[in-house]
Design a protein around this motif. Sequence first.
Motif, PDB file in Angstrom:
ATOM      1  N   ALA A 148       5.809 -12.864   7.659  1.00 22.16           N
ATOM      2  CA  ALA A 148       7.032 -12.169   7.249  1.00 22.16           C
ATOM      3  C   ALA A 148       6.879 -11.667   5.819  1.00 22.16           C
ATOM      4  N   GLY A 149       6.303 -12.512   4.952  1.00 24.30           N
ATOM      5  CA  GLY A 149       6.095 -12.110   3.571  1.00 24.30           C
ATOM      6  C   GLY A 149       5.151 -10.935   3.468  1.00 24.30           C
ATOM      7  N   PHE A 150       4.095 -10.972   4.259  1.00 26.36           N
ATOM      8  CA  PHE A 150       3.120  -9.883   4.226  1.00 26.36           C
ATOM      9  C   PHE A 150       3.778  -8.569   4.647  1.00 26.36           C
ATOM     10  N   VAL A 151       4.540  -8.642   5.737  1.00 20.14           N
ATOM     11  CA  VAL A 151       5.142  -7.415   6.253  1.00 20.14           C
ATOM     12  C   VAL A 151       6.155  -6.842   5.259  1.00 20.14           C
ATOM     13  N   THR A 152       6.949  -7.711   4.648  1.00 18.68           N
ATOM     14  CA  THR A 152       7.903  -7.212   3.665  1.00 18.68           C
ATOM     15  C   THR A 152       7.183  -6.541   2.513  1.00 18.68           C
ATOM     16  N   SER A 153       6.142  -7.215   2.006  1.00 20.67           N
ATOM     17  CA  SER A 153       5.370  -6.633   0.907  1.00 20.67           C
ATOM     18  C   SER A 153       4.720  -5.335   1.341  1.00 20.67           C
ATOM     19  N   PHE A 154       4.068  -5.379   2.501  1.00 15.58           N
ATOM     20  CA  PHE A 154       3.341  -4.215   2.996  1.00 15.58           C
ATOM     21  C   PHE A 154       4.278  -3.031   3.174  1.00 15.58           C
ATOM     22  N   SER A 155       5.384  -3.259   3.882  1.00 19.45           N
ATOM     23  CA  SER A 155       6.197  -2.100   4.250  1.00 19.45           C
ATOM     24  C   SER A 155       6.960  -1.546   3.052  1.00 19.45           C
ATOM     25  N   THR A 156       7.319  -2.396   2.103  1.00 20.31           N
ATOM     26  CA  THR A 156       7.988  -1.843   0.929  1.00 20.31           C
ATOM     27  C   THR A 156       6.979  -1.219  -0.036  1.00 20.31           C
ATOM     28  N   ALA A 157       5.771  -1.783  -0.069  1.00 24.57           N
ATOM     29  CA  ALA A 157       4.739  -1.192  -0.925  1.00 24.57           C
ATOM     30  C   ALA A 157       4.325   0.175  -0.383  1.00 24.57           C
ATOM     31  N   ALA A 158       4.380   0.326   0.948  1.00 27.50           N
ATOM     32  CA  ALA A 158       3.933   1.578   1.564  1.00 27.50           C
ATOM     33  C   ALA A 158       4.813   2.760   1.156  1.00 27.50           C
ATOM     34  N   VAL A 159       6.070   2.471   0.798  1.00 19.74           N
ATOM     35  CA  VAL A 159       6.961   3.587   0.457  1.00 19.74           C
ATOM     36  C   VAL A 159       7.392   3.561  -1.003  1.00 19.74           C
ATOM     37  N   GLU A 160       6.743   2.699  -1.787  1.00 20.86           N
ATOM     38  CA  GLU A 160       7.086   2.584  -3.206  1.00 20.86           C
ATOM     39  C   GLU A 160       6.556   3.787  -3.992  1.00 20.86           C
ATOM     40  N   LEU A 161       7.347   4.262  -4.924  1.00 14.71           N
ATOM     41  CA  LEU A 161       6.880   5.427  -5.667  1.00 14.71           C
ATOM     42  C   LEU A 161       6.909   5.265  -7.178  1.00 14.71           C
ATOM     43  N   SER A 162       7.911   4.534  -7.732  1.00 14.38           N
ATOM     44  CA  SER A 162       8.126   4.683  -9.165  1.00 14.38           C
ATOM     45  C   SER A 162       6.933   4.287 -10.021  1.00 14.38           C
ATOM     46  N   ALA A 163       6.264   3.163  -9.697  1.00 10.15           N
ATOM     47  CA  ALA A 163       5.091   2.802 -10.493  1.00 10.15           C
ATOM     48  C   ALA A 163       3.925   3.723 -10.149  1.00 10.15           C
ATOM     49  N   THR A 164       3.832   4.032  -8.845  1.00  7.36           N
ATOM     50  CA  THR A 164       2.733   4.873  -8.375  1.00  7.36           C
ATOM     51  C   THR A 164       2.711   6.226  -9.078  1.00  7.36           C
ATOM     52  N   LEU A 165       3.916   6.784  -9.246  1.00 10.26           N
ATOM     53  CA  LEU A 165       4.041   8.119  -9.830  1.00 10.26           C
ATOM     54  C   LEU A 165       3.366   8.172 -11.197  1.00 10.26           C
ATOM     55  N   MET A 166       3.435   7.070 -11.942  1.00  8.64           N
ATOM     56  CA  MET A 166       2.827   7.042 -13.265  1.00  8.64           C
ATOM     57  C   MET A 166       1.306   6.878 -13.173  1.00  8.64           C
ATOM     58  N   LEU A 167       0.847   6.180 -12.132  1.00  6.36           N
ATOM     59  CA  LEU A 167      -0.546   5.728 -12.133  1.00  6.36           C
ATOM     60  C   LEU A 167      -1.493   6.609 -11.345  1.00  6.36           C
ATOM     61  N   VAL A 168      -0.949   7.446 -10.442  1.00  9.83           N
ATOM     62  CA  VAL A 168      -1.848   8.300  -9.657  1.00  9.83           C
ATOM     63  C   VAL A 168      -2.415   9.374 -10.575  1.00  9.83           C
ATOM     64  N   GLN A 169      -3.732   9.439 -10.645  1.00  8.26           N
ATOM     65  CA  GLN A 169      -4.372  10.402 -11.532  1.00  8.26           C
ATOM     66  C   GLN A 169      -5.002  11.556 -10.774  1.00  8.26           C
ATOM     67  N   SER A 170      -5.453  11.291  -9.543  1.00 10.17           N
ATOM     68  CA  SER A 170      -6.027  12.396  -8.775  1.00 10.17           C
ATOM     69  C   SER A 170      -5.471  12.349  -7.362  1.00 10.17           C
ATOM     70  N   ASN A 171      -5.367  13.506  -6.778  1.00 12.92           N
ATOM     71  CA  ASN A 171      -4.765  13.640  -5.466  1.00 12.92           C
ATOM     72  C   ASN A 171      -5.500  12.813  -4.416  1.00 12.92           C
ATOM     73  N   SER A 172      -6.787  12.605  -4.606  1.00 13.24           N
ATOM     74  CA  SER A 172      -7.556  11.901  -3.582  1.00 13.24           C
ATOM     75  C   SER A 172      -7.233  10.402  -3.572  1.00 13.24           C
ATOM     76  N   ASP A 173      -6.643   9.931  -4.670  1.00 14.04           N
ATOM     77  CA  ASP A 173      -6.265   8.518  -4.736  1.00 14.04           C
ATOM     78  C   ASP A 173      -4.809   8.303  -4.348  1.00 14.04           C
ATOM     79  N   ALA A 174      -4.101   9.383  -4.031  1.00 20.76           N
ATOM     80  CA  ALA A 174      -2.654   9.263  -3.874  1.00 20.76           C
ATOM     81  C   ALA A 174      -2.266   8.619  -2.550  1.00 20.76           C
ATOM     82  N   PRO A 175      -1.257   7.762  -2.582  1.00 19.63           N
ATOM     83  CA  PRO A 175      -0.743   7.217  -1.337  1.00 19.63           C
ATOM     84  C   PRO A 175       0.333   8.153  -0.750  1.00 19.63           C
ATOM     85  N   LEU A 176       0.810   7.747   0.422  1.00 18.87           N
ATOM     86  CA  LEU A 176       1.753   8.545   1.189  1.00 18.87           C
ATOM     87  C   LEU A 176       3.007   8.934   0.400  1.00 18.87           C
ATOM     88  N   ALA A 177       3.587   7.953  -0.299  1.00 18.98           N
ATOM     89  CA  ALA A 177       4.836   8.238  -0.998  1.00 18.98           C
ATOM     90  C   ALA A 177       4.633   9.333  -2.043  1.00 18.98           C
TER      91      ALA A 177
END
Lengths: 365, 570
Positions: free
Chosen positions: B492-521
């Motif tokens: 249950a913990g894994f799924v909660t972490s996984f599924s919320t991490a999969a759509v997380e953006l705010s930290a990602t937006l700062m850290l993505v430097q190249s399009n090839s490293d970008a996640p779905l969100a």
Amino acid sequence: MNAIASISTPALAVDIEGINLSYGANHVLKDVNLTIRPGEFFAFLGPSGCGKTTLLRLVAGFNQSDTGRIMIGGKDISNLPPWKRDVGMVFQSYALWPHMTVRRNVAFGLEERGVARAEIERRVDIALDLVGLGHLGERRPSQLSGGQQQRVAVARTVAVEPKVLLLDEPLSNLDAKMRVQVRRELRDLQRRLGLTTIFVTHDQEEANTICDRIAVMNDGVIQQIGTPMELYERPANLFVANFLGTANILAGGIVDSGTGRHFVIDGGIRVPIASDATVPKGAKLVFRPQHAGLTGPESPSGNALALPCVIAHREFLGASIRYGVRIGATEVAVDVPFQSGEELLEIGKAATLTLPQRLLLWLAA
Amino acid sequence: MTAILATVSAKRLTATPGQIALALAIAAFLGLFLVLPVATVLYVAFTEKGTSTFTLVNIYDFVRTELFMRSLWNSFYVSAMSVVWASVVALPLAYLTTRFAFRGAALVQTLGFLPLIMPPFVGAVAMQLFFGRNGSVNLLLDDWFDFKIGFMEGLNGVIFVQSVHYFPFILINLSAALRNIDRAMEEAAQNLGSSGFRLFRRIVFPLAMPGYLAGASLVFVKVFDDLATPLLLNVKDMLAPQAYLRVTSIGIADPMGYVISVVLVVASVAAMWLSALALKGRDYSTTQRGGGGLARRVMTPFEAVYGYGVVILILALVLAPHLGLLLLSFATIWSFSPLPDAYTVAHYARVFGESSLYIKNTLIYASIAGGIDIVLGVAIAYLVLRTKLVGREWLDWAASAALAIPGVVLGIGYLRMFYGVTLPDGTPLASFWIMIVLALAIRRLPYALRACHAALQQISVSLEEAAENLGATKARTVRRVVVPLMAGGILAGFVTSFSTAAVELSATLMLVQSNSDAPLAYGLYVFMQSAAGRGPGAALGVVAVLLVALCTFLSQLIIERSQKAKGMGH
Ligand SMILES: Nc1ncnc2c1ncn2[C@@H]1O[C@H](COP(=O)(O)OP(=O)(O)O)[C@@H](O)[C@H]1O
Ligand SMILES: [Mg+2]
């Protein structure tokens, strides 16, 4: 197949020496010393909260004492962690692992000891046969009745051939009928294995019926150690007398006059004390309900003690009649065998309570 | 953090060397990737630029700048109003489904979860299409009645999207609280002559209050920290967008981004602290003694019409973003018309073709982050619940504190701390994709930790003692007894972490430097910014929603199966 021949458990002595243990300011075990003989079925008996479980867990290695040591078969095990002690413990809740089948539960300890697979399966069969559950090996613990779970817990423990068997209130989660059956099975099993066993209970009947010797505990202190009969017949103090069976207690003071010692019961009745009796300081007069007799108000003859009393109430118990009797301000119980056709004593009437001198107990707190 | 030492009591060392090493490793990890980055942000905010001299100049600048003060106020206003509107949506649903014999109560509770499995900024685009100035609703209103309603104008748009998105937090907590009220509490009040609204006000409401507050404070914090929704709705004068814009447009040396971060953290912590304070000593859930839950009443016909009407209206609103997203993902052109002009599957072809990289990256990042989280979660829960290690609560607090650190702040902290550190090939560590994973892991750790903590708490200690008694060491006991028994909670913990991490953006937006490293969100966000990208963006959004929904459903299935198989009576 002869199951017993294949489970070989040693019979070792357990020595508990000078144990003190505190939880913070709560001094739970106070200078506990006792020796359990090889192959003995030994009970820790006492009221709830007196420290029985704490002492048992100390033997298993789950608690650490402040002072003292524990020896098994002459070897000091005080500093070994639980997994190196080789003492088998059956938990009050059984603690069967719900994610494993009965077989896997029983196999666990052998697997941890690195026993070969084939040998494990063989010994699991033996252990399960021993408790009569050979056919339920593939079940999950949750699919078993309380009694069956208890037996699996025992099988799991004896399968590793422990040096000592520890049972913490093993019958408390069973209904009254199962309790009587399972305690006999436990006794039989222990006899057959010859395994030194410590049995923790707060129920004197359980301890009396199956144990060789009992340590009676109260408030972290061992009150007396002895066979069930010794404890009943010669209790060391008021606590033991009260805890094992029903005891009548008359308070009073000792008067030493020229003609010999007397015990003056509160309210003025004088009771001569036999010259050879040892009477501790602050002692009270104690006797068992079935040792006293009741007659009419006229004094009986003979050398039995005769105390004037008044019948307060009466209960029919089947084999006997229990009279509540007032001596001065104290009420005591007297059991009289019931014979049909016999006339009963009337409530409110005066009577005489008779007591043989040799059955009087003089006990202090 | 380094103050973690074994307790040496008068008796014996109460922790094994392995446990001490484990605690130190966790402390190092949390220190490096949570405490230090946040501390760096604080440090920069309170020092003179380029030196280490303490100063309040930056704070003063913040207070003096009209834009920042307006952003601060706007953030407060939007968060508070979102709580109000989320309550308006959640209260009737919770009350109707727990208090009345309500057909479809289970359906309502399930549908209520739906918004959570979609990033709010994705919903924002779909909501534009339905409720925007030229969205379906306003076009129809304009046709029929000659007026439009500004649902999506400025701050209102953010409030609207956020309350529709986050109301489930209140619904879930409040429903649980209502269900936990002992029926006898209500009956005792009735027996003493209380009924109707007075009964609700004096007994039911106070007893359900803790649940409501827990949910409401969470909504407040989430909305306050959210970065992507306001950005997508083109609202820039709020705090989180300001922090992001300062750092991305002016650079990581500009102190203002850090000061805004400090304000964000302070607001989050304050909101959580206040709710904790209000909740203190009011956990009533333990008062339940069997036969729990409010007595369910049969509704009168009038109440039924009204009740079902409200519920249907709310559910329509809740499902609107999903429906809009689905339509958009199949639409050729959808503009200035209530429904799309024509339909196509081209967007999906594009998403699974050139953009499949986003999906792959997301699966990798979220799996690793989820994996890190459950390892840390199990380890921390074990240290806290099963050992007497000094300072073990610190690990627990530190890990849980991540909940109060906005993604933007963590992102800024990472940039500042790890930009100077370079990899052997000369690229800064901060632009390495692992950093995204670590940020995700830290952000989602509190969820996994809570699940693991709860799972371990349910296991009777005697099950472990029995294993030790039969010869298993502590480590072996963990492997053979503790972890298998915790499996459901860990999953249950894994799924909660996984599924919320999969759509997380705010930290990602700062850290993505190249399009090839970008996640779905991130891909979604990039797509959604151009009109032409909306179709593929929506298709990607649908994929994200399905991905998360599928994971949640599967894990639920596995958990139920394993619990049944075990017959966990403990
Ligand atoms: N882990 C513990 N921490 C603190 N106090 C304890 C702990 N375990 C037992 N005690 C206290 O020690 C005393 C003896 O407990 P216990 O050995 O369980 O009694 P018994 O088994 O005879 O009922 C009780 O007062 C109990 O509250
Ligand atoms: Mg006990």
